[in-house]
Scaffold this motif. Structure first.
Motif, PDB file in Angstrom:
ATOM      1  N   GLN A  10       9.850  42.894  38.034  1.00 52.43           N
ATOM      2  CA  GLN A  10       9.047  41.675  38.166  1.00 52.43           C
ATOM      3  C   GLN A  10       7.873  41.837  39.128  1.00 52.43           C
ATOM      4  N   THR A  11       7.888  42.879  39.951  1.00 52.21           N
ATOM      5  CA  THR A  11       6.729  43.134  40.809  1.00 52.21           C
ATOM      6  C   THR A  11       5.546  43.624  39.990  1.00 52.21           C
ATOM      7  N   GLY A  12       5.841  44.147  38.790  1.00 49.84           N
ATOM      8  CA  GLY A  12       4.787  44.702  37.945  1.00 49.84           C
ATOM      9  C   GLY A  12       4.366  46.100  38.342  1.00 49.84           C
ATOM     10  N   LEU A  13       5.028  46.670  39.350  1.00 47.46           N
ATOM     11  CA  LEU A  13       4.638  47.975  39.870  1.00 47.46           C
ATOM     12  C   LEU A  13       5.580  49.099  39.474  1.00 47.46           C
ATOM     13  N   TYR A  14       6.829  48.763  39.159  1.00 45.95           N
ATOM     14  CA  TYR A  14       7.846  49.792  38.986  1.00 45.95           C
ATOM     15  C   TYR A  14       8.541  49.713  37.632  1.00 45.95           C
ATOM     16  N   ASN A  15       9.049  50.873  37.219  1.00 48.12           N
ATOM     17  CA  ASN A  15       9.895  50.961  36.037  1.00 48.12           C
ATOM     18  C   ASN A  15      11.174  51.691  36.433  1.00 48.12           C
ATOM     19  N   VAL A  16      12.267  50.952  36.538  1.00 49.38           N
ATOM     20  CA  VAL A  16      13.542  51.551  36.931  1.00 49.38           C
ATOM     21  C   VAL A  16      14.106  52.314  35.733  1.00 49.38           C
ATOM     22  N   ILE A  17      14.241  53.616  35.884  1.00 53.53           N
ATOM     23  CA  ILE A  17      14.655  54.466  34.774  1.00 53.53           C
ATOM     24  C   ILE A  17      16.118  54.903  34.874  1.00 53.53           C
ATOM     25  N   SER A  69      -0.686  56.439  36.364  1.00 47.41           N
ATOM     26  CA  SER A  69      -1.368  56.912  35.170  1.00 47.41           C
ATOM     27  C   SER A  69      -0.410  57.007  33.989  1.00 47.41           C
ATOM     28  N   PRO A  70      -0.948  57.106  32.755  1.00 51.54           N
ATOM     29  CA  PRO A  70      -0.091  57.300  31.583  1.00 51.54           C
ATOM     30  C   PRO A  70       0.711  58.594  31.662  1.00 51.54           C
ATOM     31  N   ASN A  71       0.320  59.508  32.561  1.00 57.46           N
ATOM     32  CA  ASN A  71       1.037  60.768  32.700  1.00 57.46           C
ATOM     33  C   ASN A  71       2.152  60.672  33.735  1.00 57.46           C
ATOM     34  N   ALA A  72       2.582  59.453  34.040  1.00 59.51           N
ATOM     35  CA  ALA A  72       3.616  59.237  35.060  1.00 59.51           C
ATOM     36  C   ALA A  72       4.907  59.958  34.719  1.00 59.51           C
ATOM     37  N   GLN A  73       5.143  60.233  33.421  1.00 56.30           N
ATOM     38  CA  GLN A  73       6.365  60.934  33.037  1.00 56.30           C
ATOM     39  C   GLN A  73       6.401  62.334  33.641  1.00 56.30           C
ATOM     40  N   SER A  74       5.235  62.862  33.999  1.00 54.72           N
ATOM     41  CA  SER A  74       5.168  64.193  34.588  1.00 54.72           C
ATOM     42  C   SER A  74       5.352  64.149  36.096  1.00 54.72           C
ATOM     43  N   VAL A  75       5.512  62.957  36.656  1.00 54.52           N
ATOM     44  CA  VAL A  75       5.649  62.795  38.092  1.00 54.52           C
ATOM     45  C   VAL A  75       7.102  62.496  38.432  1.00 54.52           C
ATOM     46  N   VAL A  76       7.593  63.108  39.505  1.00 61.14           N
ATOM     47  CA  VAL A  76       8.973  62.886  39.916  1.00 61.14           C
ATOM     48  C   VAL A  76       9.183  61.415  40.249  1.00 61.14           C
ATOM     49  N   PRO A  77      10.228  60.795  39.701  1.00 59.27           N
ATOM     50  CA  PRO A  77      10.492  59.389  40.018  1.00 59.27           C
ATOM     51  C   PRO A  77      10.767  59.205  41.505  1.00 59.27           C
ATOM     52  N   ILE A  80       4.143  50.923  30.633  1.00 61.31           N
ATOM     53  CA  ILE A  80       3.140  51.949  30.905  1.00 61.31           C
ATOM     54  C   ILE A  80       2.451  51.632  32.231  1.00 61.31           C
ATOM     55  N   ASN A  81       2.067  52.682  32.962  1.00 61.60           N
ATOM     56  CA  ASN A  81       1.331  52.572  34.210  1.00 61.60           C
ATOM     57  C   ASN A  81       2.168  52.037  35.364  1.00 61.60           C
ATOM     58  N   ARG A  82       3.470  52.081  35.241  1.00 61.33           N
ATOM     59  CA  ARG A  82       4.325  51.683  36.351  1.00 61.33           C
ATOM     60  C   ARG A  82       4.976  52.919  36.976  1.00 61.33           C
ATOM     61  N   VAL A  83       5.310  52.803  38.254  1.00 57.76           N
ATOM     62  CA  VAL A  83       5.922  53.917  38.981  1.00 57.76           C
ATOM     63  C   VAL A  83       7.388  54.042  38.575  1.00 57.76           C
ATOM     64  N   PRO A  84       7.821  55.218  38.107  1.00 58.91           N
ATOM     65  CA  PRO A  84       9.235  55.388  37.747  1.00 58.91           C
ATOM     66  C   PRO A  84      10.111  55.436  39.002  1.00 58.91           C
TER      67      PRO A  84
END
Length: 245
Positions: free
Chosen positions: A35-42, A130-138, A2-6
């Motif tokens: 491992q950067t703690g910033l991203y979520n590779v989807i 934000s928790p609404n990151a799913q609504s943001v284009v990866p 949660i809270n990571r950039v897709p």
């Protein structure tokens, strides 16, 4: 996460044939970004080059696509996107990035059930963290090896405006192997240094020099390539009597 950039990773190339190292690069890049703690590779995307690229020894796209399909049977997150190989002409890398970014945008729009305008509103309203990151284009980043990054310095091979767009708008994840000093190369390039914060250099500590060029050479000599390629790819090569001349 949660809270990571897709993030989606895109790898362009000949894949002639696809090797275990090609797929290994995706795993290395995903580990690094997580491992950067910033991203979520989807998602990982493999885009084989068009036949019109004209590279010597390049087998037909239909074969390279078929081998990639077989290789990816063992992955639950890397996908094949043959769009580039299906075009009438060779497509520049920046155009491939634009295409797949637009595809991600429309997929996100369809999944969220929003219009184009409301998707833009969501991007403005919500932080990508934000928790609404799913609504943001990866974000879409180009995954490549050190050899590709170093070609940016070859005169007349890349358009400067394309390099700028790739590193500024999209970003790079570059796998470094051996003694290649990519950081020095980045520091000495005006464009790359300007956008250095959008370039991730990933060190491959387990040295793996598998090269498609070396694979083709071994196959022409009738040598075994077992454990260098997925078994399903080796089977396909043998069935179609490829890379023998």
């Amino acid at each position: 996460m949660i809270n990571r950039v897709p993030v989606a990773l895109l790898s362009c190339g000949s894949f002639n044939p696809i090797t275990n190292m090609h797929m290994r690069m995706f795993e290395l890049a995903r580990d690094h970004l997580h491992q950067t703690g910033l991203y979520n590779v989807i998602k990982g995307i493999i885009s084989p080059v068009n036949d019109r690229y004209g590279k010597e020894g390049l087998v037909a796209a239909k074969h390279r696509v078929a081998m990639i399909q077989r290789a990816l049977e063992t992955s639950d997150w890397i996908t094949l996107e043959p769009w580039e190989s299906q075009q009438e002409q060779w497509v520049e890398t920046v155009m491939v990035l634009r295409h797949h970014y637009n595809a991600l945008f429309h997929q996100c729009q369809a999944m969220s059930g929003t219009s184009l305008e409301s998707t833009k509103t969501l991007k403005q309203k919500y932080n990508v963290d934000s928790p609404n990151a799913q609504s943001v284009v990866p974000r879409l980043k180009l995954l490549c090896g050190a050899d590709v990054l170093k070609t940016f310095d070859i005169p007349n091979l890349w358009k400067h405006e394309h390099i700028e767009e790739i590193v500024q708008k999209f970003g790079l994840v570059c796998i470094s192997r051996g003694d290649v000093d990519l950081q020095k190369f980045i520091d000495e390039s005006n464009i790359l240094f300007k956008h250095r914060r959008n370039i991730h250099v990933v060190r491959e500590w387990v040295v793996n020099d598998i090269s498609a060029t070396h694979i083709r050479r071994a196959l022409r000599k009738g040598h075994s390539v077992k454990y260098l390629l997925p078994e399903s790819v080796i089977d396909y090569i043998q069935q179609h009597n490829m890379y023998t001349a």
